[in-house]
Design a protein around this motif. Structure first.
Motif, PDB file in Angstrom:
ATOM      1  N   MET A   1       0.854  -1.158   0.000  1.00  0.00           N
ATOM      2  CA  MET A   1       0.000   0.000   0.000  1.00  0.00           C
ATOM      3  C   MET A   1       0.904   1.226   0.000  1.00  0.00           C
ATOM      4  O   MET A   1       1.855   1.309   0.748  1.00  0.00           O
ATOM      5  CB  MET A   1      -0.898  -0.016   1.238  1.00  0.00           C
ATOM      6  N   ASN A   2       0.532   2.175  -0.799  1.00  0.00           N
ATOM      7  CA  ASN A   2       1.328   3.389  -0.902  1.00  0.00           C
ATOM      8  C   ASN A   2       0.786   4.426   0.057  1.00  0.00           C
ATOM      9  O   ASN A   2      -0.407   4.714   0.081  1.00  0.00           O
ATOM     10  CB  ASN A   2       1.278   3.960  -2.322  1.00  0.00           C
ATOM     11  N   ASP A   3       1.660   5.001   0.867  1.00  0.00           N
ATOM     12  CA  ASP A   3       1.258   6.071   1.760  1.00  0.00           C
ATOM     13  C   ASP A   3       1.435   7.385   1.028  1.00  0.00           C
ATOM     14  O   ASP A   3       2.536   7.693   0.560  1.00  0.00           O
ATOM     15  CB  ASP A   3       2.113   6.075   3.026  1.00  0.00           C
ATOM     16  N   PRO A   4       0.381   8.184   0.879  1.00  0.00           N
ATOM     17  CA  PRO A   4       0.549   9.456   0.187  1.00  0.00           C
ATOM     18  C   PRO A   4       1.339  10.437   1.066  1.00  0.00           C
ATOM     19  O   PRO A   4       1.130  10.516   2.263  1.00  0.00           O
ATOM     20  CB  PRO A   4      -0.882   9.949  -0.040  1.00  0.00           C
ATOM     21  N   VAL A  34      -2.345  -3.092  -6.883  1.00  0.00           N
ATOM     22  CA  VAL A  34      -3.185  -2.869  -5.709  1.00  0.00           C
ATOM     23  C   VAL A  34      -3.769  -4.227  -5.322  1.00  0.00           C
ATOM     24  O   VAL A  34      -4.288  -4.944  -6.174  1.00  0.00           O
ATOM     25  CB  VAL A  34      -4.315  -1.869  -6.027  1.00  0.00           C
ATOM     26  N   GLN A  54      -6.511   3.802  -4.880  1.00  0.00           N
ATOM     27  CA  GLN A  54      -6.125   3.678  -3.470  1.00  0.00           C
ATOM     28  C   GLN A  54      -7.309   3.097  -2.696  1.00  0.00           C
ATOM     29  O   GLN A  54      -8.460   3.240  -3.075  1.00  0.00           O
ATOM     30  CB  GLN A  54      -5.776   5.061  -2.874  1.00  0.00           C
ATOM     31  N   TRP A  55      -6.988   2.473  -1.547  1.00  0.00           N
ATOM     32  CA  TRP A  55      -8.021   2.036  -0.616  1.00  0.00           C
ATOM     33  C   TRP A  55      -8.405   3.238   0.232  1.00  0.00           C
ATOM     34  O   TRP A  55      -7.559   3.952   0.727  1.00  0.00           O
ATOM     35  CB  TRP A  55      -7.514   0.919   0.293  1.00  0.00           C
TER      36      TRP A  55
END
Length: 172
Positions: A1-4, A34, A54-55
């Motif tokens: 998961m990518n953290d913005p 994803v 994104q989730w």
């Protein structure tokens, strides 16, 4: 998961209502890696304006359900009966329990009252015999009693029926 990474103090994305007209078409951007499984309950996969998926927790606004108050009202007697039902049932239960406890006592009371009735009857016959014997010895005059009874009724075909009975008793 990518953290913005947050660089601006302003929000990254704001959900707004779409204008009424032709929907804008976003250019195709190939999706990144994803995961397809939902990581947490209530989380949905959304596509951001830049095309990145994104989730995110999405708040769906629902219109409140209007409840009409113009339905049929419950009658007052039904409300009263419902309120009194518990006390009536409890009273009946207590009465039944009390009668079950008092059963042997009531049976003994019935036998005592029956014995009292027999005793009063015997005393009445004895006193009658004594007083009638005294009256005979006194040499008084005779006694005559007369009784008449009349009964009327209707037959099945509508006729009238009358019956009369007369009884005369002489005592000397």
């Amino acid at each position: 998961m990518n953290d913005p990474a947050v660089r601006d103090p302003q929000p990254v994305y704001t959900i707004t209502q779409a204008p009424r007209g032709a929907a804008p078409v976003a250019p195709y951007v190939p999706a990144g890696s994803v995961p397809q499984e939902t990581p947490l309950p209530g989380v949905e996969l959304v596509t951001l304006p830049g095309g990145v998926q994104q989730w995110a927790y999405v708040h769906h606004e629902t219109a409140p359900v209007l409840v009409r108050g113009g339905g049929q009202q419950i009658p007052t007697w039904a409300k009263t009966a419902a309120l009194l039902m518990w006390s009536a049932a409890g009273s009946a239960t207590l009465a039944a329990y009390g009668l079950s406890l008092a059963g042997p006592w009531l049976e003994a009371l019935a036998y005592a009252l029956m014995a009292l009735a027999v005793a009063v009857t015997v005393v009445a016959f004895v006193l009658r015999g004594l007083f009638s014997g005294l009256r005979r010895r006194g040499g008084g005059g005779g006694t005559t009693a007369e009784a008449t009874a009349t009964a009327t009724g209707r037959t099945l075909l509508g006729g009238k029926v009358t019956a009369t009975a007369t009884a005369i008793a002489h005592h000397k």
